[in-house]
Design a protein around this motif. Sequence first.
Motif, PDB file in Angstrom:
ATOM      1  N   GLN A 143     -32.858  32.192 -27.880  1.00  0.00           N
ATOM      2  CA  GLN A 143     -32.697  33.628 -28.081  1.00  0.00           C
ATOM      3  C   GLN A 143     -31.296  33.999 -27.630  1.00  0.00           C
ATOM      4  OE1 GLN A 143     -32.125  35.923 -25.582  1.00  0.00           O
ATOM      5  NE2 GLN A 143     -32.758  37.864 -26.437  1.00  0.00           N
ATOM      6  N   TYR A 178     -31.444  32.320 -37.514  1.00  0.00           N
ATOM      7  CA  TYR A 178     -32.587  33.164 -37.882  1.00  0.00           C
ATOM      8  C   TYR A 178     -32.498  34.468 -37.106  1.00  0.00           C
ATOM      9  CZ  TYR A 178     -37.499  34.397 -38.872  1.00  0.00           C
ATOM     10  OH  TYR A 178     -38.648  35.006 -39.297  1.00  0.00           O
ATOM     11  N   GLY A 180     -35.148  36.840 -37.425  1.00  0.00           N
ATOM     12  CA  GLY A 180     -36.480  37.413 -37.340  1.00  0.00           C
ATOM     13  C   GLY A 180     -36.741  38.392 -38.459  1.00  0.00           C
ATOM     14  N   THR A 181     -37.825  39.154 -38.314  1.00  0.00           N
ATOM     15  CA  THR A 181     -38.199  40.155 -39.306  1.00  0.00           C
ATOM     16  C   THR A 181     -37.980  41.549 -38.728  1.00  0.00           C
ATOM     17  OG1 THR A 181     -40.512  40.432 -38.633  1.00  0.00           O
ATOM     18  CG2 THR A 181     -39.998  38.538 -40.041  1.00  0.00           C
ATOM     19  N   LYS A 184     -38.674  42.703 -35.004  1.00  0.00           N
ATOM     20  CA  LYS A 184     -37.623  42.617 -33.984  1.00  0.00           C
ATOM     21  C   LYS A 184     -38.079  41.837 -32.744  1.00  0.00           C
ATOM     22  CE  LYS A 184     -34.843  45.264 -36.424  1.00  0.00           C
ATOM     23  NZ  LYS A 184     -33.726  44.684 -37.190  1.00  0.00           N
ATOM     24  N   VAL A 186     -36.937  38.948 -31.539  1.00  0.00           N
ATOM     25  CA  VAL A 186     -37.196  37.538 -31.817  1.00  0.00           C
ATOM     26  C   VAL A 186     -36.744  36.689 -30.632  1.00  0.00           C
ATOM     27  CG1 VAL A 186     -34.999  37.246 -33.083  1.00  0.00           C
ATOM     28  CG2 VAL A 186     -36.915  35.703 -33.524  1.00  0.00           C
ATOM     29  N   GLU A 187     -37.593  35.780 -30.193  1.00  0.00           N
ATOM     30  CA  GLU A 187     -37.374  34.997 -28.983  1.00  0.00           C
ATOM     31  C   GLU A 187     -38.238  33.743 -29.037  1.00  0.00           C
ATOM     32  OE1 GLU A 187     -38.725  37.250 -25.574  1.00  0.00           O
ATOM     33  OE2 GLU A 187     -40.478  37.963 -26.643  1.00  0.00           O
ATOM     34  N   PRO A 189     -37.882  30.375 -29.345  1.00  0.00           N
ATOM     35  CA  PRO A 189     -37.808  29.472 -30.492  1.00  0.00           C
ATOM     36  C   PRO A 189     -38.136  28.018 -30.159  1.00  0.00           C
ATOM     37  CG  PRO A 189     -35.609  29.860 -29.645  1.00  0.00           C
ATOM     38  CD  PRO A 189     -36.542  30.729 -28.838  1.00  0.00           C
ATOM     39  N   ALA A 202     -41.037  31.052 -33.813  1.00  0.00           N
ATOM     40  CA  ALA A 202     -40.398  32.040 -32.935  1.00  0.00           C
ATOM     41  C   ALA A 202     -41.344  33.203 -32.673  1.00  0.00           C
ATOM     42  CB  ALA A 202     -39.097  32.548 -33.555  1.00  0.00           C
ATOM     43  N   GLN A 204     -42.112  37.239 -31.677  1.00  0.00           N
ATOM     44  CA  GLN A 204     -41.555  38.562 -31.978  1.00  0.00           C
ATOM     45  C   GLN A 204     -42.435  39.640 -31.343  1.00  0.00           C
ATOM     46  OE1 GLN A 204     -39.347  38.321 -36.274  1.00  0.00           O
ATOM     47  NE2 GLN A 204     -41.501  38.838 -36.338  1.00  0.00           N
ATOM     48  N   GLU A 213     -46.307  35.448 -33.414  1.00  0.00           N
ATOM     49  CA  GLU A 213     -45.477  34.289 -33.704  1.00  0.00           C
ATOM     50  C   GLU A 213     -45.287  34.196 -35.201  1.00  0.00           C
ATOM     51  OE1 GLU A 213     -43.672  30.443 -32.225  1.00  0.00           O
ATOM     52  OE2 GLU A 213     -44.177  32.393 -31.352  1.00  0.00           O
ATOM     53  N   THR A 228     -38.671  33.129 -43.836  1.00  0.00           N
ATOM     54  CA  THR A 228     -39.914  33.411 -43.108  1.00  0.00           C
ATOM     55  C   THR A 228     -41.140  33.080 -43.943  1.00  0.00           C
ATOM     56  OG1 THR A 228     -38.777  35.215 -41.967  1.00  0.00           O
ATOM     57  CG2 THR A 228     -41.176  35.187 -41.837  1.00  0.00           C
TER      58      THR A 228
END
Length: 540
Positions: A143, A178, A180-181, A184, A186-187, A189, A202, A204, A213, A228
């Motif tokens: 992240q 990446y 994320g979507t 938000k 995103v962490e 990984p 990942a 989220q 996830e 994704t």
Amino acid sequence: MKIQNPVLPGFNPDPSMIRVGDTYYIANSTFEWFPGVRLHESKDMVHWNELPSPLASVTMLDMAGNPASGGIWAPDLSYADGKFWLVFTDVKVTEGPFKDMHNYVTTATDIRGPWTKPTLLNGVGFDESLFHDDDGRKYLVQQTWDHREYKQPFNGITLTEIDPETLRVKPETARTIYRGTDVKLVEGPHLYKIKGQYYLFAAQGGTVWTHQEVVARSASLTAESFVTEPGEPFITNFDTPDSYLQKQGHGALVSTPGGEWYYASLTGRPWHHDTESVWDPRGWCTLGRETAIQKVEWDAEGWPRIVGGHGGQTFVEAPKDAIHTDAPDNHSYHDNFTGDLDTTQWNTLRIPFTSHMGRTGDGKLTLVGHESFASNFDVSLVGLRWQAFNFDAQVKVEFDPYSYQQMAGLTNFYNDKHYSWVFITWDEERGHVIEVAQNDNNQYTSFLKDAAIQIPAGTQSVWFKTKVRTSSYSYAYSLDGKTWQDIPVELDAAVVSDDYVLQTYGGFFTGAFVGLAAVDYAGYNREANFYNFDYAELAD
């Protein structure tokens, strides 16, 4: 056999699971609690035994001064080149625009150690993991933190190559793979190579009710090349409010020797007050974030899916090739303090248990009174995780204070702002007394005050007990260890839950502990002795 979730109950978050041969290993976050990183092993995924911590000395981990819920975030365990690799983050700041942190790597040929002195990697972001590609290259996957107020602080997942010999990070190779979507945050990984494709798992949505996830994949490791997984998230409980398990998300994928797939995820089990909706508020997780394991299958397009749907299951089929593992079914624990402090059970805050804090042996634990629970440096407290919603814990205490600044007793503790305890202290008019106090978001309340229980002159010992019953808990005392007197103070257990702490503080990542503590903030180091600690889990 059936896996019953959670497999690691009570404050075992952010699981990183791997398999080496026929044995599975899980590493979990420990935050400000020492020793750092919790390890478990199993051959069946059903029964788990704890292993020695890899970060058990100040040489390996120095957390003095760390804030509550700082310290060890999301360690990653991997195996390559004939050894175990552990990367971990030591977070120094939790609140505000910045997240100052130190990322390290350590290795060992045996999971039980010895582990090499940690090598500093970087401070780019937390939740780092290590990916060993099949061409021999190694990458730090993490992240990425952005302090700028006009940007999203969770600024995607960064991939940076590491020299496999020197372990030097090569910042010139860093790239965002990446973002994320729209969920938000995103962490967490973890990167895998499966059948020629790179799969990125990942987390989220934040580690709360909206947690989830997601999975993305790419044919290469070039910048922003990951796509994704279509449709629903890989795992989430945001839309399953009635599920026994909540908050599932951050975790790791593993395959069995027979080719089955499983996913270890953090989870939480909320309870509710009788007056509350089971949907909003979603509840109170006094056991913190725990570890669950779900079975995974692959769809026709090569995407992983949770068996039974993205909400997961409480009971899961164990691997067909599982080897039965002997492990305790109950976490009840008794300590006569006849030898060294068992640090697979007992934890301390930020610093290790040394002669400065106390000593054990000859049937007693001696704690040297130091700073108050408010300190981030020098607290004499040993704690045991709450691992059941209902339990009794008791201990015999000897303490001879001569100041109200000296206290020793039994505590239920979340962090420096959220705890309670029953303790012996000094009153100027009545001498030795028993008091019950609570700190609720730094509002400290002494419940007995002028009615504090006077200890008869000549009494050498007092026994304390706490009775935890899911949504509430209380304390009792005895002057002979046989006849108990309930103290008429009933406390709301929600105050020591992640969800309650979250209302006022950004560090809400641990769980409740029951512990033994001595305080002497006068600075005279008054000692207290503790005997025959007992933690007995009861049926839920």
